[in-house]
Design an enzyme around this catalytic site. Sequence first.
Site, PDB file in Angstrom:
ATOM      1  N   HIS A 122     -16.042  30.574  11.848  1.00  0.00           N
ATOM      2  CA  HIS A 122     -15.301  29.559  12.597  1.00  0.00           C
ATOM      3  C   HIS A 122     -14.836  28.373  11.762  1.00  0.00           C
ATOM      4  CE1 HIS A 122     -19.186  27.587  12.449  1.00  0.00           C
ATOM      5  NE2 HIS A 122     -18.597  26.470  12.798  1.00  0.00           N
TER       6      HIS A 122
HETATM    7  C1  UD1 Z   1     -18.094  22.214  15.818  1.00  0.00           C
HETATM    8  C2  UD1 Z   1     -18.722  21.461  14.659  1.00  0.00           C
HETATM    9  C3  UD1 Z   1     -19.261  22.459  13.641  1.00  0.00           C
HETATM   10  C4  UD1 Z   1     -20.178  23.465  14.303  1.00  0.00           C
HETATM   11  C5  UD1 Z   1     -19.426  24.138  15.441  1.00  0.00           C
HETATM   12  C6  UD1 Z   1     -20.245  25.173  16.177  1.00  0.00           C
HETATM   13  C7  UD1 Z   1     -17.630  19.324  14.086  1.00  0.00           C
HETATM   14  C8  UD1 Z   1     -16.819  18.630  13.066  1.00  0.00           C
HETATM   15  N1  UD1 Z   1     -17.734  20.649  13.938  1.00  0.00           N
HETATM   16  O1  UD1 Z   1     -16.966  22.929  15.325  1.00  0.00           O
HETATM   17  O2  UD1 Z   1     -20.005  21.754  12.673  1.00  0.00           O
HETATM   18  O3  UD1 Z   1     -20.598  24.431  13.362  1.00  0.00           O
HETATM   19  O4  UD1 Z   1     -19.048  23.097  16.368  1.00  0.00           O
HETATM   20  O5  UD1 Z   1     -19.469  25.784  17.148  1.00  0.00           O
HETATM   21  O6  UD1 Z   1     -18.154  18.692  14.975  1.00  0.00           O
HETATM   22  N2  UD1 Z   1     -13.419  25.134  21.924  1.00  0.00           N
HETATM   23  C9  UD1 Z   1     -13.435  25.766  23.143  1.00  0.00           C
HETATM   24  N3  UD1 Z   1     -14.514  25.566  23.953  1.00  0.00           N
HETATM   25  C10 UD1 Z   1     -15.552  24.774  23.622  1.00  0.00           C
HETATM   26  C11 UD1 Z   1     -15.509  24.119  22.375  1.00  0.00           C
HETATM   27  C12 UD1 Z   1     -14.436  24.315  21.532  1.00  0.00           C
HETATM   28  O7  UD1 Z   1     -12.532  26.503  23.489  1.00  0.00           O
HETATM   29  O8  UD1 Z   1     -16.519  24.632  24.411  1.00  0.00           O
HETATM   30  C13 UD1 Z   1     -12.271  25.348  21.014  1.00  0.00           C
HETATM   31  C14 UD1 Z   1     -11.176  24.336  21.233  1.00  0.00           C
HETATM   32  O9  UD1 Z   1      -9.964  24.960  20.999  1.00  0.00           O
HETATM   33  C15 UD1 Z   1     -11.416  23.327  20.138  1.00  0.00           C
HETATM   34  C16 UD1 Z   1     -11.960  24.208  19.021  1.00  0.00           C
HETATM   35  O10 UD1 Z   1     -12.716  25.221  19.686  1.00  0.00           O
HETATM   36  O11 UD1 Z   1     -10.292  22.622  19.765  1.00  0.00           O
HETATM   37  C17 UD1 Z   1     -12.820  23.477  18.057  1.00  0.00           C
HETATM   38  O12 UD1 Z   1     -13.889  22.797  18.716  1.00  0.00           O
HETATM   39  P1  UD1 Z   1     -14.597  21.527  18.003  1.00  0.00           P
HETATM   40  O13 UD1 Z   1     -15.725  21.032  18.825  1.00  0.00           O
HETATM   41  O14 UD1 Z   1     -13.561  20.525  17.617  1.00  0.00           O
HETATM   42  O15 UD1 Z   1     -15.136  22.127  16.650  1.00  0.00           O
HETATM   43  P2  UD1 Z   1     -15.878  23.501  16.308  1.00  0.00           P
HETATM   44  O16 UD1 Z   1     -14.956  24.330  15.496  1.00  0.00           O
HETATM   45  O17 UD1 Z   1     -16.518  24.125  17.507  1.00  0.00           O
END
Ligand code: UD1
Length: 362
Positions: free
Chosen positions: A198
């Site tokens: 991811h």
């Molecule tokens: C975040 C953490 C990362 C961790 C990861 C575990 C930061 C900088 N990164 O990254 O360290 O390893 O979580 O998953 O905080 N999304 C959904 N549903 C959700 C959450 C996210 O669809 O419940 C999608 C959305 O499109 C979102 C993208 O995932 O924009 C990224 O989510 P985000 O929380 O920004 O970062 P992660 O890549 O999950």
Amino acid sequence: MVVGARPNFMKAAPVFHALEKCEGTELSLLHTGQHYDRMMSDSFLEELGLRAPDVNLGVGSGSHGKQTAEVLSKFESYLLESPQDLVIVAGDVNSTVAAALASVKLHTPVAHVESGLRSGDRRMPEEINRILTDSMSAMLFVTEPSGVKNLAREGVDSSRVHLVGNTMIDTLKRFEPVVREKPLPIELPSKYALVTLHRPSNVDSQETLRGILDAFFEIAETTPLCWPVHPRTRKQLETFGFWEEVENHPGVVLAPPFGYVDFLGLTAKARLVLTDSGGIQEEALVLRVPVVTLRENTERPVTIDGGGNILTGPDPEKIRAGAKEMLSRDPASFQIPETWDGQAGERVAREIVEFLQAGGGL
Ligand code: UD1
């Protein structure tokens, strides 16, 4: 205690439970809402026996600036309404750094669980979150010896630093017996490799992701892959037009994200793990499953030194060679740090109670 994203819950739960048992300590659980899908959030709270959060800030997704700013602003409002003696944060996600900043500016001391880890890679958002959170924390709870050295190098007063072990491994140890008994959540061949991917550096570039897929498909010829797909990775696979190819590949079993127990079961019974996650490197080491980490660096060097992990970055040739190498190692020889004994949460709670009884301080 503040939680926000998937990897926070298993690190926070043992500390929360240990503090619940300490008389005279009043606890609130606050969820920032950074992760909001059921399988990225609520299912973890339920399985780990954490109560429903007292507050959910509902920040959701967004750019780093927006997400961090939303937590900062909303958590500040919360603290102004409900002042706390200490704010506990865990890990290295955007919610961690934002909550720590709001707290320290309001003169509320911060305790950081999983402090001191450094990848040395400042292009990694988590690295910036770690450095900043540690610089703002009054109590720094460290999982492995490298963390103590890193903090000393950055000039952190050693009286703030506590090498307590790994609270995430407390959770693993609590659930390992259940996990070993429980059937796998999906049908898989007896020998499979578990994939998680991811990191923006791996999934946001079409060319990089293409190379990784090519390596995966080759590994899948001899070791079939089980791949629970993170929401952001699914979006990228679809955008680049790779989704159907992966979905139809005979050696790849795709799945949605799993809850904690099912995922731990998949890790425990895998022959190999291919990942770019941080925590999974540690979980696999303790479960004695070899890991290939698709990154150029790791903030968890103890997993490499212990013989259970190898770094390949996204280069397809290195991934293939790494998988071959790790499949040849004997998991019985992996070295696991002594303090990863299932008692880290208790040690954190004892230090916190002592700190509060002594009157705290920034
Ligand atoms: C975040 C953490 C990362 C961790 C990861 C575990 C930061 C900088 N990164 O990254 O360290 O390893 O979580 O998953 O905080 N999304 C959904 N549903 C959700 C959450 C996210 O669809 O419940 C999608 C959305 O499109 C979102 C993208 O995932 O924009 C990224 O989510 P985000 O929380 O920004 O970062 P992660 O890549 O999950």
